[in-house]
Design a protein around this motif. Structure first.
Motif, PDB file in Angstrom:
ATOM      1  N   UNK A 359      -7.816 -43.818  14.668  1.00 28.99           N
ATOM      2  CA  UNK A 359      -6.584 -43.625  15.429  1.00 28.99           C
ATOM      3  C   UNK A 359      -5.378 -44.212  14.690  1.00 28.99           C
ATOM      4  N   UNK A 360      -5.537 -45.417  14.165  1.00 31.66           N
ATOM      5  CA  UNK A 360      -4.389 -46.136  13.618  1.00 31.66           C
ATOM      6  C   UNK A 360      -4.090 -45.780  12.156  1.00 31.66           C
ATOM      7  N   UNK A 361      -5.134 -45.535  11.352  1.00 30.59           N
ATOM      8  CA  UNK A 361      -4.913 -45.245   9.938  1.00 30.59           C
ATOM      9  C   UNK A 361      -4.860 -43.754   9.637  1.00 30.59           C
ATOM     10  N   UNK A 362      -5.608 -42.976  10.396  1.00 30.69           N
ATOM     11  CA  UNK A 362      -5.719 -41.540  10.112  1.00 30.69           C
ATOM     12  C   UNK A 362      -4.804 -40.712  11.006  1.00 30.69           C
ATOM     13  N   UNK A 363      -4.478 -41.237  12.204  1.00 27.72           N
ATOM     14  CA  UNK A 363      -3.598 -40.512  13.107  1.00 27.72           C
ATOM     15  C   UNK A 363      -4.312 -39.603  14.081  1.00 27.72           C
ATOM     16  N   UNK A 364      -5.605 -39.803  14.254  1.00 31.12           N
ATOM     17  CA  UNK A 364      -6.342 -38.982  15.214  1.00 31.12           C
ATOM     18  C   UNK A 364      -6.029 -39.429  16.633  1.00 31.12           C
ATOM     19  N   UNK A 365      -6.026 -38.489  17.557  1.00 32.43           N
ATOM     20  CA  UNK A 365      -5.873 -38.834  18.969  1.00 32.43           C
ATOM     21  C   UNK A 365      -7.179 -39.415  19.488  1.00 32.43           C
ATOM     22  N   UNK A 366      -7.125 -40.022  20.668  1.00 34.34           N
ATOM     23  CA  UNK A 366      -8.351 -40.537  21.287  1.00 34.34           C
ATOM     24  C   UNK A 366      -9.390 -39.421  21.434  1.00 34.34           C
ATOM     25  N   UNK A 367      -8.940 -38.270  21.859  1.00 32.59           N
ATOM     26  CA  UNK A 367      -9.854 -37.146  22.075  1.00 32.59           C
ATOM     27  C   UNK A 367     -10.467 -36.671  20.757  1.00 32.59           C
ATOM     28  N   UNK A 368      -9.639 -36.565  19.708  1.00 31.22           N
ATOM     29  CA  UNK A 368     -10.149 -36.142  18.403  1.00 31.22           C
ATOM     30  C   UNK A 368     -11.164 -37.143  17.861  1.00 31.22           C
ATOM     31  N   UNK A 369     -10.877 -38.425  18.038  1.00 33.47           N
ATOM     32  CA  UNK A 369     -11.804 -39.448  17.551  1.00 33.47           C
ATOM     33  C   UNK A 369     -13.148 -39.349  18.271  1.00 33.47           C
ATOM     34  N   UNK A 370     -13.104 -39.151  19.597  1.00 30.28           N
ATOM     35  CA  UNK A 370     -14.349 -39.006  20.349  1.00 30.28           C
ATOM     36  C   UNK A 370     -15.099 -37.753  19.901  1.00 30.28           C
ATOM     37  N   UNK A 371     -14.392 -36.660  19.705  1.00 31.58           N
ATOM     38  CA  UNK A 371     -15.038 -35.425  19.253  1.00 31.58           C
ATOM     39  C   UNK A 371     -15.684 -35.612  17.886  1.00 31.58           C
ATOM     40  N   UNK A 372     -15.070 -36.418  17.029  1.00 29.83           N
ATOM     41  CA  UNK A 372     -15.620 -36.622  15.683  1.00 29.83           C
ATOM     42  C   UNK A 372     -16.998 -37.259  15.735  1.00 29.83           C
ATOM     43  N   UNK A 373     -17.271 -38.019  16.802  1.00 26.49           N
ATOM     44  CA  UNK A 373     -18.554 -38.726  16.940  1.00 26.49           C
ATOM     45  C   UNK A 373     -19.486 -38.058  17.937  1.00 26.49           C
ATOM     46  N   UNK A 374     -19.100 -36.885  18.434  1.00 23.72           N
ATOM     47  CA  UNK A 374     -19.964 -36.167  19.381  1.00 23.72           C
ATOM     48  C   UNK A 374     -20.110 -34.709  18.923  1.00 23.72           C
ATOM     49  N   UNK A 375     -19.215 -33.840  19.366  1.00 25.08           N
ATOM     50  CA  UNK A 375     -19.376 -32.409  19.078  1.00 25.08           C
ATOM     51  C   UNK A 375     -19.259 -32.089  17.588  1.00 25.08           C
ATOM     52  N   UNK A 376     -18.308 -32.694  16.886  1.00 23.18           N
ATOM     53  CA  UNK A 376     -18.172 -32.405  15.461  1.00 23.18           C
ATOM     54  C   UNK A 376     -19.371 -32.914  14.682  1.00 23.18           C
TER      55      UNK A 376
END
Length: 426
Positions: A359-376
């Motif tokens: 979130x802080x270094x890459x600029x991902x939203x909370x939702x994108x970060x969660x998706x990166x560790x689940x659906x993606x």
């Protein structure tokens, strides 16, 4: 045969016949359920799990039958178990590379079992383990699947594949000891590299891991650029794909990233110095980036303490200057980022701290970060119909937290309850 003898024989057969196992059912009362990273919290709900699979998700708190187990999570949000696509369960952090010459494989197996439980308790119900020795992870994969050892589902590469003298080949000792500790997974030329991939598959690898560039923590001081030739990498990918396997490529330097993507690997691990040309190649080939930002946290915490050798410290300082920058450009440029931490370079169980960095270094939203560790992540593992969501038919890989990770993904740093394959991890 007499009637009595016939009856006795039938009775004996009945006694010897296997008794059908009674289905084990668990009702989970959740204050709210996030079924998918793309959705919204549901409010009060009941999740029914039978024999390790999700059967249904109903609104409200359904009354369980007398023979079912009830899990009370009315004060929690229940969501899909998290997926870390880059771990090393059989290792703990430190720069003591000489342990390769001291610790037997049996010790690494015990370390891996310890770390498997820590990882699951931290909310990670599936991991892709990208580098271990012997049959350590293949054995632990079976043990966690059968419930003998508490831990996540494991997708393992076994030994990493490297060039001779490259990252993941043993170095730092005398030539005789280097040779004695060699893994047998190095190659030169397209033919040899194809053979090593086949060997890895034969020994139980579910994904092929290559070290496409130099590495930060290996003892060579030759930099972080490309190692394999194009022909070698193309041979690795073609052979792996013919066996139904994907390829993950450790890569720091930009030209190594570009070459690995061009060869057709499925993910670039670290992506540290990716530039515009590398990003364009990754986007063209739909190559995912697994940033492993927490690895740099673990390294930074030990820098300047005599943990690392001088040549390793030089490489560390070069990478720390740019942590997250390439991943941020990749995110902006449309490259898919998938959650992975390099756990083992830092302490296992801290995996979820990666979310804050995304979130802080890459600029991902909370939702994108969660998706990166689940659906993606599930998609990268070709397991999108098995894990990464809460839905009927999916594996019962579930976690519970207080709060809403779609509003603040850092609540995932404190997981209160974990279920893997329908088994609660204590």
């Amino acid at each position: 045969m007499s009637k009595i003898a016939t009856l006795c024989s039938a009775a004996a057969v009945a006694l010897l016949a296997p008794i059908a196992a009674q289905a084990e059912t668990t009702y989970i009362h959740a204050g709210s359920v996030i079924s998918d990273a793309d959705g919204e919290p549901s409010g009060q709900a009941t999740i029914t799990v039978t024999d390790g699979r999700i059967v249904e998700v109903l609104p409200g708190f359904a009354q369980p039958p007398a023979d079912a187990t009830l899990v009370d999570l009315k004060d929690h949000t229940v969501l899909p178990g998290l997926i870390d696509t880059h771990t090393h369960l059989s290792g703990d952090p430190g720069g003591d590379y000489w342990r390769e010459a001291v610790d037997p494989t049996e010790w690494n197996t015990l370390v891996a079992a310890k770390n498997a439980r820590l990882t699951a308790r931290a909310g990670f119900t599936t991991v892709r383990d990208l580098g271990s020795g012997g049959q350590v992870m293949q054995s632990l994969r079976r043990a966690t699947a059968e419930g003998l050892v508490p831990g996540p589902r494991i997708v393992t590469a076994g030994n990493s594949i490297a060039i001779i003298g490259g990252h993941a080949d043993v170095s730092g000792f005398t030539p005789q000891i280097n040779e004695a500790l060699a893994t047998g997974f190095t190659c030169t030329g397209a033919t040899e590299c194809a053979a090593v991939v086949r060997k890895a598959s034969k020994q139980g690898a579910e994904v092929i891991k290559i070290t496409a560039t130099g590495g930060v923590l290996s003892q060579q001081a030759r930099g972080l650029e490309a190692h394999f030739t194009d022909a070698e990498m193309e041979s690795i990918v073609t052979t792996a794909n013919s066996l139904g396997l994907k390829v993950a490529a450790h890569a720091h330097g930009a030209r190594g990233i570009e070459a690995a993507s061009r060869a057709g690997v499925d993910s670039i691990e670290h992506c540290t110095f990716g530039d515009d040309a590398a990003i364009a190649e990754m986007k063209r080939n739909k190559t995912a980036c697994v940033p492993t930002l927490m690895a740099y946290t673990g390294i930074r915490e030990r820098l300047g303490q005599g943990v690392y050798t001088p040549q390793v410290e030089d490489k560390i300082r070069a990478t720390l200057e740019v942590v997250g920058q390439a991943a941020a450009r990749m995110h902006e440029g449309g490259v898919e980022l998938v959650f992975g931490t390099d756990a083992g370079v830092f302490e296992h169980g801290r995996n979820a701290e990666e979310f804050r960095m995304l979130r802080e270094l890459v600029g991902m939203s909370n939702r994108e970060a969660l998706a990166s560790a689940t659906t993606r992540a599930a998609r990268l593992l070709d397991m999108e119909s098995e894990i990464g969501r809460i839905a009927p038919g999916y594996s019962a890989d579930l976690i519970a937290v207080r709060g809403n990770p779609l509003s603040d993904v850092t609540v995932l740093e404190n997981v209160d309850w974990t279920m893997v394959r329908g088994r609660t991890i204590e």
